[in-house]
Structures are given as C-alpha cells and as structure tokens.
Design a protein around this motif. Structure first.
Motif, short mmCIF file in Angstrom:
data_model
loop_
_atom_site.label_atom_id
_atom_site.label_comp_id
_atom_site.label_asym_id
_atom_site.label_seq_id
_atom_site.Cartn_x
_atom_site.Cartn_y
_atom_site.Cartn_z
N MET A 161 37.54 42.79 38.40
CA MET A 161 38.44 44.06 38.17
C MET A 161 39.38 44.16 39.06
SD MET A 161 35.57 46.76 36.73
CE MET A 161 36.84 48.06 36.64
N ILE A 162 38.97 43.87 40.52
CA ILE A 162 39.87 44.21 41.76
C ILE A 162 40.93 42.96 41.31
CG2 ILE A 162 40.10 44.23 44.01
CD1 ILE A 162 37.30 45.40 44.05
N ALA A 163 40.36 41.92 41.39
CA ALA A 163 41.38 40.62 41.28
C ALA A 163 42.55 40.62 40.12
CB ALA A 163 40.69 39.50 40.86
N ARG A 164 42.23 41.39 38.91
CA ARG A 164 43.00 41.89 37.81
C ARG A 164 44.23 42.65 38.29
NH1 ARG A 164 42.03 39.88 32.65
NH2 ARG A 164 40.28 38.84 32.33
N ILE A 165 43.90 43.46 39.16
CA ILE A 165 44.99 44.55 39.57
C ILE A 165 46.03 43.99 40.26
CG2 ILE A 165 45.08 46.57 40.70
CD1 ILE A 165 42.20 47.45 39.98
N ASN A 166 47.47 44.35 40.25
CA ASN A 166 48.33 43.96 40.49
C ASN A 166 48.43 44.08 42.20
OD1 ASN A 166 51.28 44.06 41.58
ND2 ASN A 166 51.90 44.25 39.55
N PRO A 167 48.92 42.99 42.89
CA PRO A 167 48.63 43.11 44.33
C PRO A 167 49.46 44.33 44.85
CG PRO A 167 49.05 40.87 43.54
CD PRO A 167 49.24 41.64 42.54
N ALA A 168 50.42 44.75 44.20
CA ALA A 168 51.29 46.02 44.76
C ALA A 168 50.40 47.02 44.77
CB ALA A 168 52.51 46.09 44.03
N THR A 169 49.17 47.24 44.07
CA THR A 169 48.38 48.42 44.16
C THR A 169 46.98 47.93 44.39
OG1 THR A 169 48.40 48.24 41.64
CG2 THR A 169 49.90 49.77 42.50
N ARG A 170 46.72 46.90 44.60
CA ARG A 170 45.42 46.26 44.84
C ARG A 170 44.95 46.88 45.99
NH1 ARG A 170 45.16 40.23 44.66
NH2 ARG A 170 45.59 40.43 42.55
N ASP A 171 45.48 47.16 47.12
CA ASP A 171 45.10 47.32 48.33
C ASP A 171 44.52 48.81 48.35
OD1 ASP A 171 47.61 48.82 48.14
OD2 ASP A 171 48.18 48.53 50.30
N ARG A 172 44.65 49.59 47.14
CA ARG A 172 44.26 50.75 47.19
C ARG A 172 42.86 51.03 46.13
NH1 ARG A 172 48.86 54.74 44.45
NH2 ARG A 172 47.10 56.34 44.64
N VAL A 173 42.45 49.71 46.05
CA VAL A 173 41.05 49.79 45.19
C VAL A 173 40.13 48.81 45.87
CG1 VAL A 173 40.14 48.71 43.11
CG2 VAL A 173 42.62 49.37 43.02
N GLY A 174 38.87 49.62 46.16
CA GLY A 174 37.66 48.92 46.77
C GLY A 174 36.42 49.25 45.84
N VAL A 175 35.52 49.36 46.37
CA VAL A 175 34.12 49.55 45.95
C VAL A 175 33.37 50.72 46.58
CG1 VAL A 175 33.84 47.39 44.89
CG2 VAL A 175 32.72 47.71 47.16
N CYS A 176 32.56 51.36 45.87
CA CYS A 176 31.53 52.42 46.54
C CYS A 176 30.13 51.58 46.15
CB CYS A 176 31.74 53.71 45.86
SG CYS A 176 30.30 54.88 46.22
#
Length: 290
Positions: A161-176
């Motif tokens: 899921m993280i890899a599918r997100i555009n690199p422009a916003t990917r840095d705002r996505v992580g895991v809990c």
C-alpha cells in the motif's frame, strides 16, 4: 520515551491534555468525533486553540487521532467508498486544525474478497486525501488481527500500500504497529521477537514505524481476534513489552496504550497508571537491547 495512552475527549478535545497530565503521558491518542457514528463534526477555532495550548502546558510531545471505525477505504461498495472517503478527509482536516502529528487508520475490509483491488483502492484514496488536505499530518496504517477479509494483517500488504502511493506524498504515510494485532495475526512477538522485527524491517522498513499501540492479547497466539488485555496479563506476557521498551531502534517511536479502561473516569485513570507503571518498570529492570 514518548509514552501514554488513548485519552477521552468527552466534553471536547480541549479536555484531553489535562487527562493526559493525570496519567503522566507525553504521548496521547484521541478521537476527534464519535468513532461509531457517521455524523461529522467541526472543531472550531476556540477548541483548536485550547487543545494546542493544553498540549504545550501539560507537556504532551506527540498527539495523534484514530479515525472512525466505520471508514472502509477498501470496500467494493461504491456508496460506502465515497462516504468513507469523505469521512476520512474530515478526519484529516480535524487532525490538521488541532495540530496533531498523525492519523491512525485501519486499512479496511475487501468486502468482495478481492485483496489486490482492496489494497490498490485504499492506497489510491489515501493518496487523494493527502493531496486534498495538505499539511504535515501523517497517515499511519494500523496492523490488523486478520479476521475475515480485513486488510493489513501481513507486513507485506502494508508495504505494498505504501509503495503504491505517489512519492510526492509517500513520506506522510507510515505504519502503526499494534502488539495485540500482530500477535493475533501470527507474528510471534513472544517466541520470536527478533524474527518479527526483522520481518518488519525487511518489508515495511523500521523507518516507517510511526507509532506503537501497546496492548496485551486476551486471546491465544494466531487467534485472528482483536481482544486487548492489560500489559503482562494476556497471552503475550511481560517479555515482548520488556524487549520493546528497551529496544533502542524504537526509542524515538511514540507508544500509547489501548488497554481496557474500566467503567468510570476513576477506573480509566487508575488502570492507565497501572499499565504505564508496568511499562516503565521494564525500562528500570532491563538493559537496552543492541
């Protein structure tokens, strides 16, 4: 050590920071609306200002929200999909206005059994929401226990899921990482702590771990059931939490309790204090792991 618990916002978000202070929390999680209702709420300027001031006054360093339990960004139902997306955007907007660091979300349920479609759709909608709501609030995908057709019980699903997100916003996505959920999903934190952490590192990457939910499990290993227990009183026991609290790789990662609270406000405070004291005792008793 950023450590605390999920605290109540009953009476308004401004009431959360004093409740954090009552348990000595430097990290908290809140709901910004009732999690089991679709009705949207707006946090007004005064409420936001009071919350932000309270966070500073009471020494809370990290604060996040958990989104509504009704949101399902992986659903195959087009009506529920749009309703979920609108609610998710609302969650992001409130988190941004309150100055929260992150929004925790469950990856959803692929109601038609099509996991690849559910993963792709969830990533697409999160990407769209992050583009719509600019700012610094991170979205943290929570590990799940794996019941039914739920997404996110495997580390590789979160990584995809993280890899599918555009690199422009990917840095705002992580895991809990929820300790109860990963144990229930079949990751043996009790018997193979190092192996589980290595799997997490090899798939998601430890740099993507933005938060821990510290919960013992009321059900046995690999039960696929989401049932939380007090720290050290479930099937996980003390040792995984001792390892986690003294693991220097996660020293900077906030950790919050979601353990059972009891029936009234006094119970909530006393039970949180008991669980936090137990976690802090592991720091006193154990040597930091390499």
């Amino acid at each position: 050590m950023l450590l605390g618990a999920h605290v109540s916002t009953a009476g308004g978000c401004r009431n959360a920071p004093p409740r954090a202070a009552a348990i000595g929390a430097s990290a908290i999680q809140v709901f910004t609306k009732q999690p089991n209702r679709w009705a949207e709420v707006e946090v007004v300027d005064d409420e936001c200002s009071a919350f932000r001031s309270g966070i500073q006054e009471h020494g809370v360093v990290f604060a996040n929200a958990h989104d509504s339990y009704l949101i399902n960004l992986a659903t195959a139902d087009p009506i529920l999909r749009e309703r979920s997306y609108a609610a998710f955007v609302g969650e992001l907007r409130r988190a941004d206005r309150l100055g929260l660091h992150a929004l925790v979300t469950h990856p959803g349920n692929a109601t038609d059994g099509d996991l690849p479609r559910g993963l792709a759709q969830n990533a697409e909608l999160i990407e769209r929401a992050l583009e719509e709501v600019r700012g610094t609030v991170a979205v943290l995908l929570e590990t799940t226990a794996g019941s039914g057709k739920v997404i996110g019980s495997r580390f590789d699903e979160l990584a995809e899921m993280i890899a599918r997100i555009n690199p422009a916003t990917r840095d705002r996505v992580g895991v809990c990482v929820d300790t109860c959920h990963v144990y229930a999903a079949g990751y043996d934190l009790r018997g193979d702590y190092d192996g589980v952490v290595n799997q997490l590192a090899d798939t998601v990457g430890l740099h993507k771990v933005g938060l821990f939910h510290l919960n013992d499990s009321a059900t046995p290993f690999a039960s696929r059931k989401d049932r939380h227990a007090a720290i050290g009183e479930g099937s996980l026991g003390d040792e995984p939490f001792r390892r986690l609290m003294t693991d220097t790789r996660f020293a900077h990662v906030p950790k919050v309790l979601e353990t059972p609270k009891g029936d009234d406000s006094k119970d909530m405070v006393s039970l949180d204090l008991m669980n936090l004291a137990r976690l802090r005792s592991y720091l006193r008793d154990g040597e930091p792991a390499p």
